[in-house]
Write a protein that holds these residues in place. Sequence first.
Motif, short mmCIF file in Angstrom:
data_model
loop_
_atom_site.label_atom_id
_atom_site.label_comp_id
_atom_site.label_asym_id
_atom_site.label_seq_id
_atom_site.Cartn_x
_atom_site.Cartn_y
_atom_site.Cartn_z
N ASP A 172 0.83 -1.20 0.00
CA ASP A 172 0.00 0.00 0.00
C ASP A 172 0.87 1.26 0.00
OD1 ASP A 172 0.94 0.23 2.60
OD2 ASP A 172 -1.00 -0.14 3.54
N PHE A 173 0.21 2.40 -0.07
CA PHE A 173 0.90 3.68 -0.16
C PHE A 173 1.85 3.88 1.02
CE2 PHE A 173 1.04 8.26 0.81
CZ PHE A 173 1.60 8.73 -0.37
N GLU A 174 1.40 3.59 2.23
CA GLU A 174 2.21 3.79 3.42
C GLU A 174 3.48 2.95 3.38
OE1 GLU A 174 1.66 3.06 8.16
OE2 GLU A 174 -0.07 3.89 7.08
N PHE A 175 3.36 1.70 2.95
CA PHE A 175 4.52 0.81 2.83
C PHE A 175 5.52 1.37 1.81
CE2 PHE A 175 6.67 -2.61 0.52
CZ PHE A 175 7.38 -3.20 1.56
N LYS A 176 5.01 1.80 0.67
CA LYS A 176 5.89 2.34 -0.38
C LYS A 176 6.63 3.58 0.10
CE LYS A 176 3.35 0.53 -4.34
NZ LYS A 176 2.64 0.87 -5.57
N VAL A 177 5.93 4.48 0.77
CA VAL A 177 6.55 5.69 1.28
C VAL A 177 7.65 5.34 2.28
CG1 VAL A 177 6.18 7.77 2.69
CG2 VAL A 177 4.58 7.19 0.85
N LYS A 178 7.38 4.38 3.17
CA LYS A 178 8.37 3.95 4.16
C LYS A 178 9.62 3.42 3.46
CE LYS A 178 9.11 0.83 8.02
NZ LYS A 178 8.65 -0.34 8.73
N LYS A 179 9.45 2.55 2.47
CA LYS A 179 10.59 1.96 1.75
C LYS A 179 11.38 3.03 0.99
CE LYS A 179 10.66 -2.38 2.68
NZ LYS A 179 11.78 -2.93 3.42
N LEU A 180 10.66 3.94 0.32
CA LEU A 180 11.33 5.00 -0.43
C LEU A 180 12.09 5.94 0.51
CD1 LEU A 180 8.56 5.72 -3.05
CD2 LEU A 180 10.80 4.72 -3.51
N ASN A 181 11.52 6.24 1.66
CA ASN A 181 12.21 7.07 2.64
C ASN A 181 13.47 6.40 3.16
OD1 ASN A 181 10.51 9.29 2.51
ND2 ASN A 181 9.19 8.57 4.15
N GLU A 182 13.38 5.11 3.44
CA GLU A 182 14.56 4.37 3.88
C GLU A 182 15.65 4.40 2.81
OE1 GLU A 182 13.31 0.39 4.84
OE2 GLU A 182 12.11 1.05 6.55
N HIS A 183 15.24 4.22 1.60
CA HIS A 183 16.18 4.14 0.48
C HIS A 183 16.87 5.48 0.20
CE1 HIS A 183 17.72 1.77 -2.85
NE2 HIS A 183 17.51 2.80 -3.65
N THR A 184 16.21 6.59 0.49
CA THR A 184 16.75 7.91 0.13
C THR A 184 17.23 8.72 1.31
OG1 THR A 184 14.53 8.89 0.21
CG2 THR A 184 15.31 8.08 -1.94
N LYS A 185 17.16 8.19 2.54
CA LYS A 185 17.46 9.01 3.71
C LYS A 185 18.87 9.58 3.72
CE LYS A 185 18.52 5.18 6.79
NZ LYS A 185 18.01 4.40 7.91
N ASN A 186 19.82 8.93 3.08
CA ASN A 186 21.21 9.41 3.10
C ASN A 186 21.62 10.08 1.80
OD1 ASN A 186 21.72 8.44 5.71
ND2 ASN A 186 22.03 6.37 4.91
N ILE A 187 20.67 10.33 0.93
CA ILE A 187 21.02 10.84 -0.39
C ILE A 187 21.74 12.19 -0.37
CG2 ILE A 187 18.88 12.06 -0.98
CD1 ILE A 187 19.09 10.66 -3.74
N LEU A 188 21.41 13.04 0.59
CA LEU A 188 22.03 14.36 0.63
C LEU A 188 23.09 14.51 1.71
CD1 LEU A 188 18.97 16.65 -0.09
CD2 LEU A 188 20.75 15.90 -1.66
N ARG A 189 23.35 13.44 2.43
CA ARG A 189 24.40 13.50 3.45
C ARG A 189 25.75 13.37 2.80
NH1 ARG A 189 21.74 9.99 8.29
NH2 ARG A 189 20.01 11.41 8.60
N HIS A 190 26.66 14.22 3.24
CA HIS A 190 28.02 14.19 2.70
C HIS A 190 28.93 13.44 3.67
CE1 HIS A 190 26.93 17.06 -0.37
NE2 HIS A 190 26.35 17.80 0.55
N GLU A 191 29.84 12.67 3.11
CA GLU A 191 30.81 11.99 3.96
C GLU A 191 31.76 13.02 4.55
OE1 GLU A 191 32.79 8.65 2.25
OE2 GLU A 191 31.00 8.04 1.16
#
Length: 192
Positions: A172-191
């Motif tokens: 469902d929508f909630e599951f997809k949002v959770k997975k997408l958020n997990e997948h992108t949470k570090n996208i803008l973090r710099h090492e």
Amino acid sequence: MNKLFPIFVKLDQIETLLVGGGKVALEKFQALITNEERLNLTVVAREIVPEFELLLANYPHIRLHIRSFETADIENKQLVIAATNNIDLNDELRALTSLHNILFNAADKPDLCDFYLGSIVTKGNLKVAISTNGKSPTIAKRVKELFNDLLPDEIDETLSLMSEYREQLKGDFEFKVKKLNEHTKNILRHER
């Protein structure tokens, strides 16, 4: 505090009127055409600067009327942009668009506007709109330059991959949002 609600308009699906033919009108036209070459646009101006007329020749689908504005020009329009230095005409356009529930913008007249044309950063399918609530187009331009430098050109490839990933997700929508958020949470973090 900026209480504007940003929206992205499909300019090829609505009718837009641009009133004016000077350098400011040319600037507004360039902002519109850069975002959608197939925009449905009518330009009405008593006079038009040569560089604007030459540019319009490249877009035969855009209707140009070199004459004074007529009330009938707003018929079937959803957006009207005034790029004139004629205070009376701007006031007339404001009154007519209000009467007919048409969104209105008057260049350099924030008090007359229903919406502002912000600065826009485009990297492939990513588009970021910047607003200063009509206070300083110059600052918006500088922020645009900053975002252009900060956002990598490869962001469009990332967007495509994320779109493919989203299509593969089941649930469902909630599951997809959770997975997408997990997948992108570090996208803008710099090492560090």
